[in-house]
Design an enzyme around this catalytic site. Structure first.
Site, short mmCIF file in Angstrom:
data_model
loop_
_atom_site.label_atom_id
_atom_site.label_comp_id
_atom_site.label_asym_id
_atom_site.label_seq_id
_atom_site.Cartn_x
_atom_site.Cartn_y
_atom_site.Cartn_z
N ASP A 39 17.21 27.28 37.59
CA ASP A 39 17.21 28.17 38.05
C ASP A 39 18.58 29.65 39.33
O ASP A 39 19.50 28.14 39.27
CB ASP A 39 16.89 27.49 40.31
CG ASP A 39 15.56 26.95 40.06
OD1 ASP A 39 14.82 27.00 39.07
OD2 ASP A 39 15.17 26.33 40.81
N GLU B 184 8.16 27.39 45.85
CA GLU B 184 9.52 27.14 45.43
C GLU B 184 10.39 28.44 45.93
O GLU B 184 10.16 29.58 45.37
CB GLU B 184 9.85 26.81 44.46
CG GLU B 184 9.20 25.27 43.82
CD GLU B 184 10.07 24.64 42.38
OE1 GLU B 184 10.38 23.32 42.53
OE2 GLU B 184 9.60 25.41 41.81
#
Length: 524
Positions: free
Chosen positions: A52, A225
């Site tokens: 990420d 998320e």
């Protein structure tokens, strides 16, 4: 005599060491970012694992990209924050690791902001950077760190965590923080299971729960998320705005596995209200490899852009993609806009940042106003070869017909990736396959599609790198991002038409140069 011999031996030794260093660094520099599948104009770590994007913030002329990083291997493991800095989001300077695990746990995803008014008290009345992240240890909790030297070094707040773990919520992570002008406070969007929880603060340290959103809304196939929250003008009108809440899901996305969705609505500083029906799903990207999308904080108002980067990968196979020295890359930066579609609804549109023009190298092919028939031989792109390039085209269908492009093609290797439009299905698609030699996942092969109805003109902008393809269609209303892993020999292109003819209003192909400079290494 003995002293002279020792001096000569010492000189020989020094010359040998320097020569060895020079040779080694020459070899390394020649290999720098040239490994098989290595992206040439997308960000990827020098080595080891990346996932990420985190802490994306603009401050004093620099774009900061932090990212989930395992410095110990090429698979997901104990998470740190890797770090890179850029003046233009094109060329990136690798920096030392910013945040390391400690007694509270490893360093999961989060965001960063500029504390312009020193609300935190960390900057002695000045301003600086504050990172907000998830500590993953005994439960997941939110912590902060701050930098007084433009992000070069970081100090964790001694009172961490600033939001303790909740024993009733297993997945409690990925804080995205922004300053809300109307209420003059900091707001945090936090993923919690399959919903988003909002918190407010005056100082980035003391947080209070405000509200939550998401139960039963949108795609619920996997845990939520990496939220993002921002306000955008509609059709460029600053007096007419909406809020966008971007949320990723770990499984059950449109192309299988992980992916990104968004909601459009109102946010008053306390709660988010979606304009969509609960069952509606808005996908940010229709490909398999656009996840954990985050936008930059604090881009100057005179710039006016909301710029987003995502992780190009999918949790179905992320640990197994066939790269060696590194694993994981970022999408090319995109401008995110809200526009009214032809159907009259408000949607997110995306386009590559204009800085792409700075690495446009050579025009490989260009035609205008040319009719191409299914029976035409040879293929009009027969003499074009490219593996790192952009393609823009406007194709007119005067009758029902299927057409498209085949890229990274090789008859010898039996490889190709197809970007096509099927009039019979009224859909744009990317079809990819993995070679027998590099087979690594049963989830990789596939045909990823998006519906484009009642159109007779298809506008398309394609970015192709060594191991990825990003397709922006209809001025960015629809996007498909996919990883691909063709042989280095696969550089052919083809334009095909099935059962009819099309008018190519325009078609242009330009090569793109690498953003990674060879010979970057100094002697010492």
């Amino acid at each position: 005599m003995r002293k002279k011999s020792l001096i000569i031996m010492s000189l020989v030794l020094i010359v040998g060491i320097v020569s060895a260093v020079l040779i080694n660094r020459y070899i390394v520099s020649k290999k720098y970012y040239t490994e098989e599948y290595r992206p040439q104009f997308h960000f990827s770590p020098e080595k080891n694992w990346m996932n990420d994007p985190n802490g994306m913030v603009y401050y004093e002329g620099e774009y900061h990209l932090f990212y989930q990083h395992n410095p110990h291997g090429t698979e997901w493991g104990p998470m740190y924050w890797g770090h890179a800095i850029s003046k233009d989001m094109i060329e990136w300077e690798h920096r030392p690791i910013a945040l390391e695990p400690d007694e509270l746990g490893t360093i999961f995803s989060g965001s960063a902001v500029v504390d312009w008014n020193d609300t935190s008290g960390f900057f002695d009345g000045g301003h600086g950077l504050v990172a907000i992240f998830t500590h993953n240890g005994e439960g997941q909790k939110q912590s902060i760190a701050y930098s007084k030297d433009k992000g070069r070094t970081w100090e964790k707040y001694e009172g961490n965590p600033v939001i303790p773990s909740d024993p009733d919520i297993r997945d409690f992570r990925d804080p995205k923080v922004l300053w809300h002008d109307k209420t003059e406070k900091w707001v945090m969007a936090l993923a919690a299971g399959k919903k988003i929880m909002f918190y407010g603060s005056d100082n980035l340290i003391d947080w209070e729960f405000l509200s939550e959103f998401g139960e039963g809304a949108g795609a619920q196939g996997g845990v939520w998320e990496c939220p993002d929250l921002f306000e955008l003008p509609i059709d460029g009108d600053p007096n007419n705005t909406k809020w966008v809440l971007q949320v990723d899901i770990g499984d059950g996305a449109i192309a299988g596995g992980s992916g990104a969705q968004y909601f459009i609505g109102e946010f008053d500083g306390t709660s988010f209200v979606s304009d969509d029906n609960p069952e509606d799903i808005n996908w940010l990207d229709y490909g398999a490899d656009f996840y954990a999308a985050q936008s930059f904080s604090d881009i100057p108002s005179e710039d006016g852009r909301r710029i987003m980067i995502a992780w190009m990968n999918n949790w179905l196979y992320a640990n197994r993609i066939p790269t060696e020295e590194w694993r994981g890359a970022a999408s090319f930066p995109r401008v995110i806009e809200l526009k009214t579609s032809k159907k009259g609804d408000i949607k997110v549109f995306q386009k590559p940042i204009k800085e792409l023009d700075t690495i446009t190298k050579t025009e490989l092919f260009k035609i205008e106003n040319q009719v191409v028939k299914a029976s035409d031989i040879p293929n009009i792109l027969e003499d074009v070869e490219a593996d790192v390039f952009q393609l823009t085209a406007e194709i007119v269908m005067e009758e029902p017909v299927n057409f498209g492009f085949k890229v990274r093609k090789s008859e010898e290797e039996g490889e190709e990736t197809v970007i096509g439009y099927s009039h019979s299905e009224q859909e744009l698609f990317v079809k990819r396959t993995q070679s027998d030699d590099d087979y690594f996942s049963p989830y990789f092969n596939g045909r990823h599609t998006v519906s484009i109805e009642d159109e007779n003109i298809i506008k398309i902008h394609i970015l192709v790198d060594k191991s990825s393809i990003e397709v922006f269609a209809q001025n960015g209303e629809f996007v498909i991002t996919d990883l691909i892993f063709p042989s280095g020999k696969s550089k052919g292109l083809e334009f095909y038409v099935e059962n009819g003819e099309v008018l190519i209003n325009s078609l242009e192909i330009k090569s793109l140069q690498s953003i990674w400079k060879k010979g970057m290494f100094s002697i010492f």
